[in-house]
Scaffold this active site. Structure first.
Site, PDB file in Angstrom:
ATOM      1  N   CYS A   2      39.760  47.693  49.698  1.00 26.12           N
ATOM      2  CA  CYS A   2      40.238  48.127  51.008  1.00 26.12           C
ATOM      3  C   CYS A   2      40.616  46.891  51.830  1.00 26.12           C
ATOM      4  CB  CYS A   2      39.223  48.942  51.815  1.00 26.12           C
ATOM      5  SG  CYS A   2      38.652  50.416  50.988  1.00 26.12           S
TER       6      CYS A   2
ATOM      7  N   ARG B  99      44.894  45.291  47.968  1.00 24.27           N
ATOM      8  CA  ARG B  99      43.444  45.470  48.050  1.00 24.27           C
ATOM      9  C   ARG B  99      43.039  46.928  47.838  1.00 24.27           C
ATOM     10  NH1 ARG B  99      40.845  41.118  50.558  1.00 24.27           N
ATOM     11  NH2 ARG B  99      39.048  42.452  50.896  1.00 24.27           N
TER      12      ARG B  99
ATOM     13  N   TRP C  52      40.953  51.846  48.972  1.00 23.53           N
ATOM     14  CA  TRP C  52      40.646  52.012  47.555  1.00 23.53           C
ATOM     15  C   TRP C  52      39.394  52.869  47.531  1.00 23.53           C
ATOM     16  CZ3 TRP C  52      36.656  50.940  44.136  1.00 23.53           C
ATOM     17  CH2 TRP C  52      37.003  50.963  42.772  1.00 23.53           C
TER      18      TRP C  52
ATOM     19  N   ASN D   9      35.721  48.191  55.439  1.00 22.04           N
ATOM     20  CA  ASN D   9      35.798  47.754  54.046  1.00 22.04           C
ATOM     21  C   ASN D   9      34.380  47.456  53.595  1.00 22.04           C
ATOM     22  OD1 ASN D   9      36.366  46.565  51.570  1.00 22.04           O
ATOM     23  ND2 ASN D   9      36.752  44.552  52.469  1.00 22.04           N
ATOM     24  N   GLY D  10      33.935  48.128  52.538  1.00 20.58           N
ATOM     25  CA  GLY D  10      32.566  47.920  52.054  1.00 20.58           C
ATOM     26  C   GLY D  10      31.950  49.252  51.697  1.00 20.58           C
TER      27      GLY D  10
ATOM     28  N   GLU E  44      42.088  37.821  27.248  1.00 23.18           N
ATOM     29  CA  GLU E  44      42.901  37.890  28.460  1.00 23.18           C
ATOM     30  C   GLU E  44      44.220  38.632  28.198  1.00 23.18           C
ATOM     31  OE1 GLU E  44      42.502  37.638  31.414  1.00 23.18           O
ATOM     32  OE2 GLU E  44      44.429  37.242  32.339  1.00 23.18           O
TER      33      GLU E  44
ATOM     34  N   LYS F 248      45.475  41.989  30.106  1.00 27.79           N
ATOM     35  CA  LYS F 248      46.760  42.064  30.818  1.00 27.79           C
ATOM     36  C   LYS F 248      47.520  43.296  30.382  1.00 27.79           C
ATOM     37  CE  LYS F 248      46.441  40.054  33.398  1.00 27.79           C
ATOM     38  NZ  LYS F 248      45.443  39.182  33.891  1.00 27.79           N
TER      39      LYS F 248
ATOM     40  N   GLU G 269      45.710  46.699  31.483  1.00 24.70           N
ATOM     41  CA  GLU G 269      45.597  47.029  32.911  1.00 24.70           C
ATOM     42  C   GLU G 269      46.933  47.415  33.536  1.00 24.70           C
ATOM     43  OE1 GLU G 269      44.189  43.883  35.544  1.00 24.70           O
ATOM     44  OE2 GLU G 269      45.122  42.387  34.290  1.00 24.70           O
TER      45      GLU G 269
ATOM     46  N   HIS H  31      34.051  44.063   9.782  1.00 23.97           N
ATOM     47  CA  HIS H  31      32.715  44.620  10.022  1.00 23.97           C
ATOM     48  C   HIS H  31      32.809  45.952  10.768  1.00 23.97           C
ATOM     49  CE1 HIS H  31      30.968  41.041   8.384  1.00 23.97           C
ATOM     50  NE2 HIS H  31      31.761  40.324   9.157  1.00 23.97           N
TER      51      HIS H  31
ATOM     52  N   LYS I 170      42.967  44.455  43.923  1.00 22.78           N
ATOM     53  CA  LYS I 170      42.928  43.021  43.643  1.00 22.78           C
ATOM     54  C   LYS I 170      41.555  42.420  43.924  1.00 22.78           C
ATOM     55  CE  LYS I 170      45.139  39.022  43.004  1.00 22.78           C
ATOM     56  NZ  LYS I 170      45.357  38.804  41.566  1.00 22.78           N
TER      57      LYS I 170
HETATM   58  C1  F6R Z   1      42.710  41.025  35.917  1.00 19.28           C
HETATM   59  C2  F6R Z   1      42.096  40.603  37.165  1.00 19.28           C
HETATM   60  C3  F6R Z   1      40.643  40.853  37.344  1.00 19.28           C
HETATM   61  C4  F6R Z   1      39.996  39.696  38.118  1.00 19.28           C
HETATM   62  C5  F6R Z   1      38.556  40.030  38.439  1.00 19.28           C
HETATM   63  C6  F6R Z   1      37.873  38.917  39.198  1.00 19.28           C
HETATM   64  O1  F6R Z   1      44.073  40.755  35.906  1.00 19.28           O
HETATM   65  O2  F6R Z   1      42.744  40.104  38.043  1.00 19.28           O
HETATM   66  O3  F6R Z   1      40.008  41.051  36.134  1.00 19.28           O
HETATM   67  O4  F6R Z   1      40.085  38.541  37.350  1.00 19.28           O
HETATM   68  O5  F6R Z   1      38.513  41.199  39.211  1.00 19.28           O
HETATM   69  O6  F6R Z   1      38.469  38.685  40.429  1.00 19.28           O
HETATM   70  P1  F6R Z   1      38.250  37.325  41.187  1.00 19.28           P
HETATM   71  O7  F6R Z   1      38.826  36.248  40.354  1.00 19.28           O
HETATM   72  O8  F6R Z   1      38.964  37.499  42.489  1.00 19.28           O
HETATM   73  O9  F6R Z   1      36.764  37.160  41.367  1.00 19.28           O
END
Ligand code: F6R
Length: 612
Positions: A2, A27, A76, A102-103, A484, A488, A491, A507, A607
Site C-alpha cells: 500500500c 506498492r 494491496w 499502510n500496515g 533468479e 523472474k 512472477e 533424485h 513492490k
Molecule cells: C522479485 C522481487 C522480490 C524482492 C523481494 C525483496 O522480482 O522483486 O522478490 O526481491 O520482495 O524486496 P526488497 O529487496 O525490497 O527487500
C-alpha cells in the site's frame, strides 16, 4: 504494501494526490482512493476498485474534488477483498474523519468487537476501518484530534503509517508511523506525507524521515513532529538527489524494460567509486582484520530476489573467505533461533529497505548482539537507518515490481564486500583480487553486449511463450542464477517454473520431464561445463526442449546439442551470473509480453512487502 500520500497546501490537493499515487502504484494496485477537505463541501472521498485509472476517471483527474488538504491511498489487499468498500480512505461513522493506512493492525478484531458493542457500525472488512472508528469515538470524547490520535496509538498493535484529515481542521493533516515507512516532504506550495519519496519528487527534494512512534502535524506553512507524549521534536531535513526522470518511463513500453537497459550504468555507478587505486574502498563500512578473523558466523538474510543474491554470494564468499556463510530467508530467520552472537556479522540485503521480514530479521540480529550491515537501494529507508552500517546500491529508483537493476547492483556490491573481507583475511587466492576487480570494471561493457541480443530474446520469447511449465537447471553459480531467472519468469508471465540444481534432477524431478517440456539449461560455469552438458543430454533423451545459456567459449559445443542457445561474453567465473541473468530477464520479459501479462504490475504482487 500500500502507498499513502497526504498534502496540505495552497493549491488544489486532488490532482497532486493522484499524481503521487501514480508513482506509488507499484506498492499496491487493487484499488485506490482519495479524500479532500474543502470549506464548501467538508470531507469528500472517492474510491475505486482496480487500477488508479479508474479513480482518475471517477474524479475527472481530481477536478471533482476541490480543496487544498487531502490524503490518498493505493491498496494491496490484506484484510478484505479488493472492492470499493474496502478501499481507503476509511471514514468515521460521523463522517468527520478520513484515514489512510499502510500496515496491519493486529488487534483489530478485539477493538472492533468493543466498538460494535458501543453501537458503531462498520462498512468494510478491513483492519483499518477499526482505527478510524476508534479515532472518531475518542475525538467525540476529548474534542482534540491530536489527543485522540495519541489515545488510538496507545491502544492499537501492529504496523502503520497513517494519514488523517478531519472536517473540523481546515488546514492540517496528521500523520503517524510505526514499522511502515513514512516521509515528510517540504514543498513550495505546501507540505507532504508519503510512503515513498518518488511520490513527491516532482514537487520537492527536501524530506525528513519519520521514526517509529512519531506523530506529525502538517499544514501548508509548517511541519511539526512530536513523540508519543506530544513533546515537540526537531527533525533533520535531507536532500534527495534522485533524478525525477529516473522514476519515469521516458518513452519505454514498461519500467521493467527500461530498468533492464539501465543495468550497465547502474552497475558502473555502484562499483566504480568503490574501487580506488586498485583496492576496494567501502563507504560507511569498515572492519579490522582482527574483527573479521574473530567472526563466528556470517549470515546473509533477505527475501525473494535479494535472497537469490545471497545464494550466489554464498558460493563466491566461501571461495574468497574460506569461511562458512549462511544464507537465510528473512521470513524464516527469526523463527529459527539463529546462532547470532556479538561476533556475528549479519548482512541484510533489500532494495526497498522496507521489507517487513527483512526488517524483523535485522532487529532479531541486533537483539542477539550481532553486528549488522544493510545493503540497500532506497536511501534513508528503515533498514538502512536501523542497521549498524549501510552500503547503498546506487541503482536509482526501481519501479517495476520485478526487480532487475537492484538485483544486479546488489550482486556486484556483494562481490566488492566479499573481496574486502577476503582481503582482510588474506584468503583471496593469488591474483584473484586483481582479476575480479578487472572483471568488475569490464562488466558494464559486457552487460551492454548482452543487451545487444534483444532481438534474439524477443524471438525466443515468442518461440517459447506457450509452455506451461519450465525448469531452469544448473550447478553451483548457474543454479543460483537459475533461482533468479525462474522467479523472474514465473512472477511476470505466470508460467509455472522451477529452478533445480542439475545434480538433483535424477533424485525425483526428472520424472516431470516429458516430450516438449521446456528446460532452460544454464552452462556458464566453466568448472562444471562438462557436467552441465551431461544434464542437457539426460533431459533431451527424455524429450525435453532445451534452451541453453552459455558463454562464448562454449558456444559451439552447446549449439550442437541444445535446441536453442543464448550466448553471453566470458568474464571472471564469479562474475558470470551478472551477465547470464540479463538475457534471462529479457526472456521473462518477452514471454510475459507475448502472453499479454501486466509486466510492471503482476497480479497479486507489490513492490514493497511491508506485511509478514
Ligand atoms: C522479485 C522481487 C522480490 C524482492 C523481494 C525483496 O522480482 O522483486 O522478490 O526481491 O520482495 O524486496 P526488497 O529487496 O525490497 O527487500
Amino acid at each position: 504494501m500500500c502507498g499513502i500520500i497526504g498534502f496540505a497546501g495552497r493549491v488544489e490537493a486532488a490532482p497532486i494526490l493522484l499524481e503521487g499515487l501514480s508513482r506509488m502504484e507499484y506498492r499496491g494496485y487493487d484499488s485506490a482512493g482519495i479524500a479532500v477537505r474543502s470549506d464548501n463541501w467538508g470531507l469528500q472521498a472517492k474510491k475505486a476498485k482496480g487500477r488508479l485509472e479508474a479513480l482518475y476517471g471517477l474524479t475527472h483527474g481530481g477536478a471533482d474534488l476541490d480543496g487544498p488538504l487531502g490524503i490518498g491511498h493505493t491498496r494491496w489487499a490484506t484484510h478484505g477483498e479488493p472492492n470499493d468498500c474496502n478501499a481507503h480512505p476509511h471514514i468515521s461513522e460521523d463522517g468527520r474523519i478520513a484515514l489512510v493506512h499502510n500496515g496491519i493492525i493486529e488487534n483489530y478484531l478485539e477493538i472492533k468487537e468493543n466498538l460494535l458493542r458501543k453501537g458503531i457500525r462498520f462498512t468494510s472488512d478491513t483492519d483499518t476501518e477499526v482505527v478510524v472508528q476508534l479515532l472518531g469515538y475518542h475525538y467525540q470524547q476529548c474534542g482534540s484530534m491530536l489527543e485522540a490520535v495519541g489515545r488510538v496509538l496507545r491502544r492499537i498493535e501492529g504496523s502503520y503509517a497513517f494519514g488523517i484529515i478531519c472536517s473540523d481542521y481546515p488546514n492540517a493533516l496528521i500523520a503517524a508511523r510505526k514499522d511502515s515507512p513514512l516521509i515528510l516532504g517540504y514543498g513550495e506550495n505546501g507540505n507532504f506525507i508519503a510512503s515513498d519519496v518518488t511520490a513527491i519528487l516532482k514537487y520537492t527534494r527536501d524530506v525528513s524521515y519519520m521514526e517509529d512512534g512519531e506523530i506529525a502535524v502538517v499544514t501548508a506553512e509548517s511541519v511539526d513532529v512530536f513523540d508519543q507524549e506530544l513533546t515537540p521534536l526537531d527533525k533533520k531535513r535531507c536532500r534527495v538527489d534522485w533524478d525525477v526522470s529516473a522514476a519515469e518511463k521516458g518513452g519505454y513500453p514498461h519500467f521493467m524494460f527500461k530498468e533492464i537497459l539501465e543495468q550497465p550504468e547502474a552497475v558502473r555507478k555502484t562499483v566504480s567509486p568503490r574501487v580506488q587505486n586498485g583496492r576496494v574502498a567501502l563507504d560507511g563500512f569498515s572492519m579490522t582484520a582482527e574483527e573479521v578473523r574473530n567472526l563466528s558466523r556470517i549470515y546473509i538474510v533477505a527475501c525473494g530476489s535479494a535472497y537469490h543474491v545471497g545464494v550466489v554470494c554464498k558460493y563466491i564468499w566461501e571461495r574468497l573467505l574460506r569461511r562458512p556463510v549462511e544464507v537465510c530467508l528473512a521470513s524464516e530467520f527469526r523463527y529459527s533461533a539463529p546462532l547470532v552472537d556479538r561476533n556475528s556479522l549479519v548482512i541484510i540485503i533489500s532494495q526497498s529497505g522496507e521489507t517487513l521480514d527483512s526488517m524483523a530479521a535485522l532487529r532479531e540480529a541486533k537483539r542477539l548482539g550481532g553486528r549488522t550491515l544493510a545493503v540497500v537501494n532506497v536511501v534513508g529507508s528503515s533498514i538502512a537507518r536501523e542497521a549498524d552500517s549501510v552500503i547503498y546500491t546506487w541503482a536509482g529508483p526501481e519501479i517495476a515490481v520485478a526487480t532487475t537493476k537492484a538485483y544486479s547492483t546488489q550482486l556486484v556490491l556483494m562481490d566488492l564486500i566479499g573481496l574486502y573481507l577476503g582481503d582482510l583475511l588474506g584468503t583471496v587466492p593469488g591474483g584473484e583480487y586483481e582479476a575480479i576487480l578487472k572483471g568488475l570494471a569490464e562488466l558494464p561493457d559486457k552487460m551492454r553486449a548482452c543487451l545487444d541480443q534483444i532481438q534474439e530474446m524477443q524471438y525466443l520469447g515468442s518461440r517459447y511463450f506457450n509452455h506451461d511449465s519450465v525448469f531452469f537447471i544448473g550447478r553451483n553459480l548457474d543454479y543460483a542464477m537459475g533461482l533468479e531467472a525462474s522467479l523472474k519468469l514465473k512472477e511476470i508471465s505466470y508460467i509455472h517454473s522451477e529452478a533445480y540444481a542439475s545434480g538433483e534432477l535424477k533424485h525425483g524431478t526428472i520424472s516431470l520431464i516429458e516430450e516438449g517440456t521446456l528446460v532452460v539449461a544454464l552452462g556458464t560455469h566453466a568448472a562444471l561445463f562438462d557436467k552441465a552438458m551431461s544434464n542437457v543430454v539426460e533431459v533431451k533423451a527424455r524429450g525435453a526442449e532445451v534452451l541453453a545459456l552459455t558463454t562464448e567459449r562454449y558456444r559451439e559445443r552447446m549449439e550442437k546439442i541444445a535446441d536453442a542457445a543464448i550466448v553471453v561474453p566470458d568474464t571472471h567465473p564469479i562474475l558470470q551470473p551478472s551477465l547470464g541473468v540479463i538475457p534471462l530477464q529479457l526472456f521473462a520479459y518477452y514471454v510475459a509480453l507475448q502472453r499479454g501479462c501486466d509486466i510492471d504490475k503482476p497480479r497479486n504482487l507489490a513492490k514493497s512487502v511491508t506485511v509478514e
